[in-house]
Motif scaffolding. Structure first.
Motif, mmCIF file in Angstrom:
data_model
loop_
_atom_site.group_PDB
_atom_site.id
_atom_site.type_symbol
_atom_site.label_atom_id
_atom_site.label_comp_id
_atom_site.label_asym_id
_atom_site.label_seq_id
_atom_site.Cartn_x
_atom_site.Cartn_y
_atom_site.Cartn_z
ATOM 1 N N MET A 45 129.172 23.416 90.508
ATOM 2 C CA MET A 45 128.764 23.062 89.153
ATOM 3 C C MET A 45 127.409 22.351 89.096
ATOM 4 O O MET A 45 126.657 22.561 88.157
ATOM 5 C CB MET A 45 129.826 22.194 88.486
ATOM 6 C CG MET A 45 129.601 22.023 86.999
ATOM 7 S SD MET A 45 130.923 21.152 86.159
ATOM 8 C CE MET A 45 132.237 22.337 86.202
ATOM 9 N N THR A 46 127.112 21.530 90.085
ATOM 10 C CA THR A 46 125.877 20.749 90.015
ATOM 11 C C THR A 46 124.970 21.038 91.202
ATOM 12 O O THR A 46 125.419 21.498 92.252
ATOM 13 C CB THR A 46 126.175 19.240 89.987
ATOM 14 O OG1 THR A 46 126.786 18.864 91.221
ATOM 15 C CG2 THR A 46 127.060 18.874 88.818
ATOM 16 N N LEU A 47 123.726 20.741 91.037
ATOM 17 C CA LEU A 47 122.730 20.974 92.078
ATOM 18 C C LEU A 47 123.023 20.141 93.316
ATOM 19 O O LEU A 47 122.832 20.597 94.445
ATOM 20 C CB LEU A 47 121.338 20.665 91.535
ATOM 21 C CG LEU A 47 120.145 20.997 92.419
ATOM 22 C CD1 LEU A 47 120.123 22.474 92.771
ATOM 23 C CD2 LEU A 47 118.860 20.618 91.708
ATOM 24 N N LEU A 48 123.514 18.926 93.134
ATOM 25 C CA LEU A 48 123.810 18.054 94.271
ATOM 26 C C LEU A 48 125.240 18.197 94.769
ATOM 27 O O LEU A 48 125.665 17.449 95.642
ATOM 28 C CB LEU A 48 123.551 16.593 93.879
ATOM 29 C CG LEU A 48 122.113 16.258 93.506
ATOM 30 C CD1 LEU A 48 122.003 14.807 93.068
ATOM 31 C CD2 LEU A 48 121.178 16.537 94.662
ATOM 32 N N GLY A 49 125.983 19.164 94.236
ATOM 33 C CA GLY A 49 127.391 19.324 94.587
ATOM 34 C C GLY A 49 127.648 19.885 95.962
ATOM 35 O O GLY A 49 128.708 19.674 96.525
ATOM 36 N N ALA A 50 126.702 20.602 96.518
ATOM 37 C CA ALA A 50 126.888 21.191 97.846
ATOM 38 C C ALA A 50 125.551 21.268 98.567
ATOM 39 O O ALA A 50 124.496 21.392 97.933
ATOM 40 C CB ALA A 50 127.509 22.589 97.721
ATOM 41 N N PRO A 75 124.355 27.645 84.233
ATOM 42 C CA PRO A 75 125.082 28.773 84.827
ATOM 43 C C PRO A 75 126.142 28.313 85.830
ATOM 44 O O PRO A 75 127.197 28.931 85.957
ATOM 45 C CB PRO A 75 123.997 29.594 85.510
ATOM 46 C CG PRO A 75 122.855 28.676 85.700
ATOM 47 C CD PRO A 75 122.948 27.647 84.618
ATOM 48 N N GLY A 76 125.872 27.204 86.517
ATOM 49 C CA GLY A 76 126.840 26.699 87.495
ATOM 50 C C GLY A 76 128.154 26.300 86.861
ATOM 51 O O GLY A 76 129.226 26.552 87.418
ATOM 52 N N SER A 77 128.093 25.687 85.686
ATOM 53 C CA SER A 77 129.327 25.280 85.014
ATOM 54 C C SER A 77 130.114 26.496 84.530
ATOM 55 O O SER A 77 131.344 26.516 84.623
ATOM 56 C CB SER A 77 129.035 24.330 83.859
ATOM 57 O OG SER A 77 128.231 24.952 82.890
ATOM 58 N N LEU A 78 129.428 27.499 84.031
ATOM 59 C CA LEU A 78 130.128 28.718 83.588
ATOM 60 C C LEU A 78 130.797 29.420 84.765
ATOM 61 O O LEU A 78 131.965 29.819 84.682
ATOM 62 C CB LEU A 78 129.152 29.657 82.883
ATOM 63 C CG LEU A 78 128.564 29.147 81.573
ATOM 64 C CD1 LEU A 78 127.509 30.121 81.045
ATOM 65 C CD2 LEU A 78 129.657 28.928 80.549
#
Length: 95
Positions: A45-50, A75-78
């Motif tokens: 979902m987020t840029l810093l998530g992985a 787009p990550g949340s979708l």
């Protein structure tokens, strides 16, 4: 913040204890799949998530393409919502 790999490594003993303490309620296979889905899908979902997201943003930046947190989040949340819904259905059907 905690990356998904250290989190998964930390949680493996916890799910083993849960499965041993509540063998009729929580099965190790269900807990392991839930941990796997959570660790994998949680970072989408987020840029810093992985870590892969950060590396990809760095490569894109070096090539002249800037990826902001907002541009990644939309787009990550979708995608995250769709994949979480699919994994939820899988868990309901299989377990």
């Amino acid at each position: 913040f905690l990356d998904n790999i250290p989190f998964t490594t930390t949680m493996i003993p916890v799910i083993k204890i849960l499965a041993e303490e509540l063998p009729n309620t929580l099965h190790i296979k269900t807990l392991a799949w839930s941990l796997s889905f959570g660790a994998c899908l949680g970072g989408n979902m987020t840029l810093l998530g992985a870590s892969a997201n950060i590396v990809t943003a760095g490569i894109a930046s070096s090539k002249g393409y800037q990826i902001s947190h907002y541009n990644f989040f939309v787009p990550g949340s979708l995608i995250s919502l769709v994949t979480i819904a699919i994994s939820h259905l899988y868990m309901l059907i299989v377990f």
